[in-house]
Design an enzyme around this catalytic site. Structure first.
Site, PDB file in Angstrom:
ATOM      1  N   ASP A   1      -3.408   8.020  33.931  1.00 49.41           N
ATOM      2  CA  ASP A   1      -3.205   6.567  33.927  1.00 49.41           C
ATOM      3  C   ASP A   1      -4.020   5.994  35.085  1.00 49.41           C
ATOM      4  OD1 ASP A   1      -2.095   3.990  33.384  1.00 49.41           O
ATOM      5  OD2 ASP A   1      -0.568   4.294  34.911  1.00 49.41           O
ATOM      6  N   SER A   2      -4.164   4.682  35.093  1.00 44.27           N
ATOM      7  CA  SER A   2      -4.830   4.030  36.225  1.00 44.27           C
ATOM      8  C   SER A   2      -4.018   4.206  37.496  1.00 44.27           C
ATOM      9  CB  SER A   2      -4.954   2.538  35.936  1.00 44.27           C
ATOM     10  OG  SER A   2      -3.661   1.970  35.816  1.00 44.27           O
TER      11      SER A   2
ATOM     12  N   GLU B   1       1.869  -0.766  42.465  1.00 49.63           N
ATOM     13  CA  GLU B   1       1.035   0.229  43.151  1.00 49.63           C
ATOM     14  C   GLU B   1       1.170   0.138  44.673  1.00 49.63           C
ATOM     15  OE1 GLU B   1      -1.074   2.721  42.064  1.00 49.63           O
ATOM     16  OE2 GLU B   1      -0.415   2.409  40.022  1.00 49.63           O
TER      17      GLU B   1
ATOM     18  N   CYS C   1       2.385  -2.111  28.930  1.00 55.11           N
ATOM     19  CA  CYS C   1       1.691  -1.454  30.047  1.00 55.11           C
ATOM     20  C   CYS C   1       2.663  -0.404  30.586  1.00 55.11           C
ATOM     21  CB  CYS C   1       1.357  -2.494  31.118  1.00 55.11           C
ATOM     22  SG  CYS C   1       0.785  -1.760  32.680  1.00 55.11           S
ATOM     23  N   THR C   2       2.159   0.790  30.840  1.00 55.84           N
ATOM     24  CA  THR C   2       3.070   1.889  31.200  1.00 55.84           C
ATOM     25  C   THR C   2       3.679   1.728  32.598  1.00 55.84           C
ATOM     26  OG1 THR C   2       1.179   3.237  31.924  1.00 55.84           O
ATOM     27  CG2 THR C   2       1.953   3.541  29.663  1.00 55.84           C
ATOM     28  N   HIS C   3       3.155   0.798  33.382  1.00 54.39           N
ATOM     29  CA  HIS C   3       3.788   0.513  34.675  1.00 54.39           C
ATOM     30  C   HIS C   3       5.095  -0.281  34.500  1.00 54.39           C
ATOM     31  CE1 HIS C   3      -0.144   1.499  36.396  1.00 54.39           C
ATOM     32  NE2 HIS C   3       0.354   1.395  37.611  1.00 54.39           N
TER      33      HIS C   3
ATOM     34  N   CYS D   1      -1.817   5.213  29.255  1.00 56.48           N
ATOM     35  CA  CYS D   1      -2.249   3.901  29.731  1.00 56.48           C
ATOM     36  C   CYS D   1      -2.704   3.089  28.515  1.00 56.48           C
ATOM     37  CB  CYS D   1      -3.412   4.105  30.699  1.00 56.48           C
ATOM     38  SG  CYS D   1      -4.173   2.606  31.314  1.00 56.48           S
ATOM     39  N   ASN D   2      -2.050   1.967  28.271  1.00 56.12           N
ATOM     40  CA  ASN D   2      -2.447   1.110  27.134  1.00 56.12           C
ATOM     41  C   ASN D   2      -3.868   0.599  27.309  1.00 56.12           C
ATOM     42  OD1 ASN D   2       0.326   0.210  25.559  1.00 56.12           O
ATOM     43  ND2 ASN D   2       0.683   0.667  27.703  1.00 56.12           N
ATOM     44  N   THR D   3      -4.212   0.253  28.551  1.00 57.68           N
ATOM     45  CA  THR D   3      -5.524  -0.319  28.834  1.00 57.68           C
ATOM     46  C   THR D   3      -6.632   0.690  28.537  1.00 57.68           C
ATOM     47  OG1 THR D   3      -4.453  -1.602  30.576  1.00 57.68           O
ATOM     48  CG2 THR D   3      -6.857  -1.478  30.638  1.00 57.68           C
TER      49      THR D   3
ATOM     50  N   TYR E   1      -6.774  -1.071  36.207  1.00 62.12           N
ATOM     51  CA  TYR E   1      -7.852  -1.025  35.212  1.00 62.12           C
ATOM     52  C   TYR E   1      -7.897  -2.333  34.394  1.00 62.12           C
ATOM     53  CZ  TYR E   1      -8.586   4.133  35.467  1.00 62.12           C
ATOM     54  OH  TYR E   1      -8.885   5.413  35.852  1.00 62.12           O
ATOM     55  N   GLY E   2      -6.743  -2.993  34.300  1.00 61.25           N
ATOM     56  CA  GLY E   2      -6.595  -4.116  33.370  1.00 61.25           C
ATOM     57  C   GLY E   2      -7.528  -5.288  33.580  1.00 61.25           C
TER      58      GLY E   2
HETATM   59  N1  DGL Z   1      -0.694   1.387  33.137  1.00 64.11           N
HETATM   60  C1  DGL Z   1      -1.709   0.703  32.502  1.00 64.11           C
HETATM   61  C2  DGL Z   1      -1.447   0.309  31.081  1.00 64.11           C
HETATM   62  O1  DGL Z   1      -0.636   0.899  30.430  1.00 64.11           O
HETATM   63  C3  DGL Z   1      -2.779  -0.028  33.181  1.00 64.11           C
HETATM   64  C4  DGL Z   1      -2.445  -0.929  34.300  1.00 64.11           C
HETATM   65  C5  DGL Z   1      -3.700  -1.369  35.009  1.00 64.11           C
HETATM   66  O2  DGL Z   1      -4.279  -0.520  35.677  1.00 64.11           O
HETATM   67  O3  DGL Z   1      -4.088  -2.521  34.890  1.00 64.11           O
HETATM   68  O4  DGL Z   1      -2.052  -0.599  30.594  1.00 64.11           O
END
Ligand code: DGL
Length: 270
Positions: A11-12, A155, A187-189, A74-76, A43-44
């Site tokens: 993941d990011s 983060e 988003c997995t966060h 990570c969805n992104t 990453y988004g």
């Molecule tokens: N955890 C990430 C996701 O599922 C990305 C969050 C990010 O880095 O912007 O999209």
């Protein structure tokens, strides 16, 4: 590929640990290797090319360390890069994650669902394809909102900060006013924000994410390819971070080994 090789996840940042948890709960005897690229999070807000390049570096690292399957936690990264990764690394199966707008659309009674995700995920072709399909077939209205700033706060260890509550209220209350009965965490966060989110939303609004579905899909694919572990004792788990070890530690159960890795943005092999 050996059955005892680890399941690789990336993941990011720390968000992928929500997926790791589902994977380990479902398959406690598997070994795992999780990479949090926190030095490059979020990453988004990056371009598709940049996210693809970072995802490529993460994948190479996990493959170099024996991963038998790659879970893009990570969805992104999934929406930006999974087709590229699948085409480049044919030797290994990939599991991706996308916002759970299908189950939300199918179950929604008000036919209005909210989606909180990163800018890049919401702008992706994959997301557009599924949301257009749902809008057409299920006649749902999908209310999207970029969770700007949320990943940065997670983060930097500010999950329970007043700033977080303020941002969540700003993003969620307009969706409530529109009449959503489902909120999709894309988003997995974001599952780490569930207590605050539940405190803001009225109780009739269901909050869903794709974590369990991803874990089940991972198990299915390992089973189909005869790649499940033969061991019956608890697996070994390593988490790697390109960011701060102390931050990742805050999310880790005792039995996880945590290591620092260098940020490897520049090195992509062809
Ligand atoms: N955890 C990430 C996701 O599922 C990305 C969050 C990010 O880095 O912007 O999209």
């Amino acid at each position: 590929m050996k059955n005892e090789n680890p399941i690789g996840l990336f993941d990011s940042g720390v968000g992928g640990t929500t997926i790791w948890r589902e994977v380990v709960t479902l398959m406690p005897c598997e070994n795992t290797l999780f990479l949090a690229d926190s030095a490059n999070a979020p990453y988004g807000e990056k371009s598709k090319e940049e996210i693809t390049r970072l995802s490529d570096v993460n994948t190479q690292y996990l493959l170099d360390h024996g991963a038998k399957i790659i879970v893009v936690a990570c969805n992104t990264a999934t929406t930006a890069a999974i087709s590229y990764l699948r085409a480049k690394y044919k030797q290994v199966p990939f599991i991706g994650i996308e916002p759970a707008i299908k189950p939300a659309s199918l179950n929604s009674k008000s036919k209005k669902i909210g989606v909180l995700a990163t800018r890049s995920t919401l702008a992706s072709d994959l997301f557009a394809k599924t949301s257009n399909q749902m809008a057409e077939e299920e006649e749902v209205q999908i209310i999207e909102r970029v969770g700007e700033g949320l990943v940065d706060l997670i983060e930097s260890g500010q999950i329970n900060s007043p700033k977080m509550t303020e941002l969540l209220r700003q993003y969620l209350l307009p969706m409530v006013a529109e009449g959503i009965d489902y909120l999709v965490l894309g988003c997995t966060h974001y599952p780490y924000l569930l207590p605050q989110i539940k405190a803001i939303l009225p109780p009739h609004i269901e909050v869903i994410d794709s974590g369990y579905a991803v874990a089940k899909q991972t198990r299915n694919v390992l089973q189909q390819r005869d790649l499940l572990t033969k061991h019956t004792s608890q697996g070994r788990h390593t988490w790697l971070t390109s960011g701060k070890v102390e931050i990742l530690k805050g999310f880790a159960p005792d039995f996880v080994e945590i290591r620092k890795i260098e940020s490897r943005r520049a090195e992509v092999r062809n």
